[in-house]
Design a protein around this motif. Sequence first.
Motif, PDB file in Angstrom:
ATOM      1  N   LEU A 159       0.873  -1.178   0.000  1.00  0.00           N
ATOM      2  CA  LEU A 159       0.000   0.000   0.000  1.00  0.00           C
ATOM      3  C   LEU A 159       0.903   1.219   0.000  1.00  0.00           C
ATOM      4  N   MET A 160       0.845   1.996  -1.070  1.00  0.00           N
ATOM      5  CA  MET A 160       1.814   3.065  -1.308  1.00  0.00           C
ATOM      6  C   MET A 160       1.171   4.444  -1.156  1.00  0.00           C
ATOM      7  N   ASP A 161       1.618   5.202  -0.149  1.00  0.00           N
ATOM      8  CA  ASP A 161       1.172   6.584  -0.018  1.00  0.00           C
ATOM      9  C   ASP A 161       1.649   7.386  -1.233  1.00  0.00           C
ATOM     10  N   ARG A 162       0.787   8.263  -1.708  1.00  0.00           N
ATOM     11  CA  ARG A 162       1.120   9.046  -2.907  1.00  0.00           C
ATOM     12  C   ARG A 162       2.219  10.066  -2.631  1.00  0.00           C
ATOM     13  N   HIS A 163       2.201  10.695  -1.449  1.00  0.00           N
ATOM     14  CA  HIS A 163       3.173  11.735  -1.115  1.00  0.00           C
ATOM     15  C   HIS A 163       3.979  11.293   0.101  1.00  0.00           C
ATOM     16  N   LEU A 164       5.298  11.262  -0.044  1.00  0.00           N
ATOM     17  CA  LEU A 164       6.205  10.823   1.015  1.00  0.00           C
ATOM     18  C   LEU A 164       7.275  11.897   1.220  1.00  0.00           C
ATOM     19  N   PRO A 165       7.956  11.893   2.389  1.00  0.00           N
ATOM     20  CA  PRO A 165       8.881  12.992   2.693  1.00  0.00           C
ATOM     21  C   PRO A 165      10.161  13.003   1.858  1.00  0.00           C
ATOM     22  N   ASP A 166      10.574  11.843   1.301  1.00  0.00           N
ATOM     23  CA  ASP A 166      11.823  11.844   0.544  1.00  0.00           C
ATOM     24  C   ASP A 166      11.561  11.772  -0.964  1.00  0.00           C
ATOM     25  N   ILE A 167      11.042  10.663  -1.449  1.00  0.00           N
ATOM     26  CA  ILE A 167      10.639  10.545  -2.845  1.00  0.00           C
ATOM     27  C   ILE A 167       9.171  10.137  -2.854  1.00  0.00           C
ATOM     28  N   ASP A 168       8.427  10.592  -3.843  1.00  0.00           N
ATOM     29  CA  ASP A 168       6.989  10.335  -3.798  1.00  0.00           C
ATOM     30  C   ASP A 168       6.668   8.894  -4.185  1.00  0.00           C
ATOM     31  N   GLY A 169       5.396   8.514  -3.966  1.00  0.00           N
ATOM     32  CA  GLY A 169       4.984   7.148  -4.202  1.00  0.00           C
ATOM     33  C   GLY A 169       5.099   6.722  -5.656  1.00  0.00           C
ATOM     34  N   ILE A 170       4.941   7.672  -6.577  1.00  0.00           N
ATOM     35  CA  ILE A 170       5.076   7.365  -8.004  1.00  0.00           C
ATOM     36  C   ILE A 170       6.500   6.900  -8.310  1.00  0.00           C
ATOM     37  N   GLU A 171       7.488   7.697  -7.890  1.00  0.00           N
ATOM     38  CA  GLU A 171       8.886   7.356  -8.155  1.00  0.00           C
ATOM     39  C   GLU A 171       9.291   6.101  -7.379  1.00  0.00           C
TER      40      GLU A 171
END
Length: 516
Positions: free
Chosen positions: A301-313
């Motif tokens: 389960l991947m959060d879309r926005h993360l503090p280092d690199i976003d969920g897409i990358e």
Amino acid sequence: MNPDTSAESSADSIARLLSNSLTFGIRTPLHSLLGFGELLVMSGLDESQRQLAEQVISGAEEVLAACNRIGALLGVLSTGRGTSAPAARTFDLPELLGEVTAAVSTTTGVGIQIDPRIPSALSGDRDALSDALSELVTNAVAHGRSPIAISVERAGHAGPDGLPMRFSVTDAGPGLPAHVWAGLHSARPTPPADGRRFGLYLARLLADRLGGRVTATRGSAGGTAVTLSVALKPADTAVPGAAVRAVASRMGLRVLLVEDNTVNRILAQRQFARLGHALDTVTTGAAGIAAAIQGDYDVVLMDRHLPDIDGIETTRRIRAAEDQMAVPRRVRVIAVTADVSSDTQQECLAAGMDGFLPKPVDLERLRAALAAVTPGTEGSAAPAELELPNTPLPAQLEVDVAVITRLTEELEGDRNAAMTLLRAYLTELPGRRLRLQAAIRRSNTRQTVAAADSLRSASITVGAVRVARACTRIGAAAETGDLLACHSQLPELLEACNKAAAMLGGMVGARDALHV
């Protein structure tokens, strides 16, 4: 009375007096000054006036940082004279690191990487740890070069003193002068005569207070890594993984949640315990990549926005690593996002994701998404396109109590569990706001979008709808690069956070509200 004992008692009294003077005589007025400065910046000033106001705010922040440094030094001196050490406090590690990095002025930001084997909830001297890491990061920013990062690694097996950990702050600068290297590793460090690098000296003293040590190493390709080694105890606040896996073993499903928000992680732990699936959590994209590749998970389960690199990358890198495996495999990745627009869904699919879940995550939608990949159950693959109701946030509300009622029902009527979520939200609310504000001030649109999304989703979960509305506006403006519009929403965000803290604090009890 022994003269030496009397002198120590007098010195302790003076230290307490100075500490109180810092808090009530300097820190409190400075916080008010910073708040009024924010309002002034948003009051329709022309560009030259706005720059002057920004300089006032920057100067006030420097004075506040100096006060915090003096307060940390007073704490070290008191402990060094035999005064009892502060009681251990439970804290959230990703949130602490977020606060540390948000408080540092740098246009490029500070990366965060946490070993997935380290629990998010820890217990120890939070203030000393935060102060020590702040000094190390500030030193890297002042004397090093980007990229700058904090990495946290597990350094051994847990023992009576806790879990050994290494907090390393790295930068690509020229390295520390020889006398600074020698001072860090000396048995009895002395403060620098010229006042420079005082932060490293203070970090060394704080490490002694934590029962740890500070070391420095030169990188093979240049740069410096200054490491704080310390043992911290895992806090008994999360769902025990072994117990959950014992239940989940009958179903054979292992799930990885990549999510940096404490409220969302706690809710997910309760939901997965109820559904009978095994859940592991990590808080950064980098940790998510490592765990997904090494952990043999059925679902991520991947959060879309993360503090280092976003969920897409993060997903792109997972797919690239899977393609290089000797035995190819493909873990199912489901996006967890508050943005359910068609463009976002297409972007997620193009990165290699398989489905979507809206924030906040509903138990029945989660059950259906997992049923599609649970051995021995009937379920069809999740549709590529997710049709979700675009329900607007209620207008003219500070806190929607009906949301908290529904949350309690979803937690099987466990009011204590619901109050735990509210306390987690209140605990991290000031740091989340600080991180968002700092991202806007640095004109970092990616970090602004990520911070706004994280605070928004947690606010929706607990019914803090006015905070969520402000975050929605800030995130939308940041997506278009309109940072002036982001600035203009900060007074509304500040007032909304204060109102939410007062109302939710009243729900969890006066004693808890005092710690917001």
